[in-house]
Design an enzyme around this catalytic site. Structure first.
Site, short mmCIF file in Angstrom:
data_model
loop_
_atom_site.label_atom_id
_atom_site.label_comp_id
_atom_site.label_asym_id
_atom_site.label_seq_id
_atom_site.Cartn_x
_atom_site.Cartn_y
_atom_site.Cartn_z
N ASP A 189 0.83 -1.20 0.00
CA ASP A 189 0.00 0.00 0.00
C ASP A 189 0.86 1.25 0.00
O ASP A 189 2.09 1.19 0.10
CB ASP A 189 -1.04 0.00 1.13
CG ASP A 189 -0.43 0.18 2.51
OD1 ASP A 189 0.77 0.49 2.63
OD2 ASP A 189 -1.17 0.01 3.51
N HIS A 202 -9.28 14.52 -2.14
CA HIS A 202 -9.58 13.15 -2.56
C HIS A 202 -9.47 12.96 -4.07
O HIS A 202 -9.17 11.86 -4.54
CB HIS A 202 -10.97 12.74 -2.08
CG HIS A 202 -11.05 12.52 -0.60
ND1 HIS A 202 -10.59 11.37 0.01
CD2 HIS A 202 -11.52 13.31 0.40
CE1 HIS A 202 -10.78 11.44 1.32
NE2 HIS A 202 -11.35 12.61 1.58
N ASP A 206 -7.43 9.97 -5.81
CA ASP A 206 -7.94 9.08 -6.87
C ASP A 206 -6.99 9.05 -8.06
O ASP A 206 -6.72 7.98 -8.63
CB ASP A 206 -9.32 9.54 -7.32
CG ASP A 206 -10.41 9.26 -6.29
OD1 ASP A 206 -10.13 8.51 -5.32
OD2 ASP A 206 -11.52 9.79 -6.44
N GLU A 232 -6.28 1.94 -0.45
CA GLU A 232 -4.99 2.19 -1.10
C GLU A 232 -4.11 0.94 -1.07
O GLU A 232 -2.89 1.02 -1.20
CB GLU A 232 -4.26 3.36 -0.42
CG GLU A 232 -3.75 3.10 0.98
CD GLU A 232 -4.75 3.41 2.08
OE1 GLU A 232 -4.32 3.59 3.23
OE2 GLU A 232 -5.97 3.46 1.81
#
Length: 313
Positions: A189, A202, A206, A232
């Protein structure tokens, strides 16, 4: 097309013994009409990422307004969506997307745009929602194909989703155990991903996930299974690869990410990864046990300083 045939010319009886004259008969055969691109207003939008996943919004030649307001034709209740965000309109020959002065902009295929003609397959991003534009003669079949695809792929990153990954993991564990073949798993991650969201928003998060998925996808084999298994968190299943080979692969991914610069609009974002590697061996006999082992050493990589690979030796 021209064809000729010997057709007798009516003659005087006294000349019946003369050679018969012929004349050419011209037959005009018209070529089939050239196939023109037929303009059609038959189109739809399908939500491939966000709330109401799989929802179809039919476009029938009239304007469609998208925004946060409940008065919009397509209402998206998100802070990143303006009250009146964008409009999709039919001009008689094609559909166009127009941004209505939104705060966060409208995107087509990840490109910020004020106005854009839409083509079949384009991905429209409004806030954090991604819609796929579909048009054409066989739109119903295309819609059902997309719904089937949503069962196995993550709409944001365009790689396999968690459901498909775990189904494949169980199947590959059975195959590997049956034939006594090596198989390894890499789970990773993004370090401090929350910080990216808090600092840049955000939408930037993305964009980072999409770009990271593209980077890793270009470095795996055709037989590997790459999936987004959490917000993630990602996983790569490596058939026929032992622990040492998987650790080497994981470190290549780590270095590639560290060297890359990801972008959102005009903002450059640098990130690192933490990775955990495990291989199928006793006492692991199921896909879930193998996944937990890889996830456990990923946690160790986080605890030991991040931007590193840890293996389940």
């Amino acid at each position: 097309m021209i064809s000729s045939s010997g057709v007798g010319t009516p003659g005087d009886p006294s000349e019946s013994d003369r050679p018969t004259k012929t004349k050419t008969v011209v037959t005009v055969v018209q070529a089939p009409p050239t196939q023109q691109a037929v303009s059609t207003s038959a189109a739809c939008l399908v939500i491939i990422y966000g709330a109401d996943l799989g929802r179809r919004v039919v476009l029938e030649g009239s304007d469609l307004e998208i925004g946060r307001s409940v008065k919009c034709d397509l209402s998206l209740d998100q802070e990143s969506v303006s009250r009146r965000h964008a409009r999709i309109a039919w001009d008689g020959t094609r559909y166009k997307l127009s941004d209505l002065g939104s705060t966060n902009g409208s995107y087509v295929n990840d490109e910020l745009c004020q106005e854009r003609v839409l083509r079949d397959g384009d991905q429209v991003k409004i806030g954090r929602t991604i819609l796929k534009f579909m048009t054409g003669d066989n739109i119903e079949a295309s819609y059902h194909e997309e719904i089937y695809r949503l069962m196995t792929f993550d709409g944001l990153t365009q790689i396999h989703n968690k459901r498909h990954f775990h189904e494949t993991l169980d199947r590959e564990v059975s195959r590997s155990s049956r034939y006594d073949r090596p198989m390894s798993l890499v789970v990773f991650d993004i370090d401090h991903f929350k910080r990216v969201n808090d600092t840049h928003g955000h939408l930037a998060g993305d964009a980072l996930l999409r770009q990271l998925a593209a980077l890793v996808r270009g470095r795996i084999r055709r037989e590997d299974i790459f999936a987004r298994v959490g917000g993630e968190e990602f996983a790569v299943l490596l058939p026929e690869i032992d622990l040492a080979g998987a650790a080497q692969f994981a470190d290549k991914i780590r270095k590639a990410c560290e060297a890359a610069t990801f972008h959102f609009e005009d903002v450059a974002i640098g990130v690192t990864l933490s990775l955990g590697v495990a291989t199928l061996k006793p006492p692991y006999t199921t896909g879930e046990q193998l996944y937990q082992a890889a996830d456990g050493v990923l946690y160790s990589a986080k605890q030991n300083g991040r931007n590193r690979v840890e293996s389940d030796a």
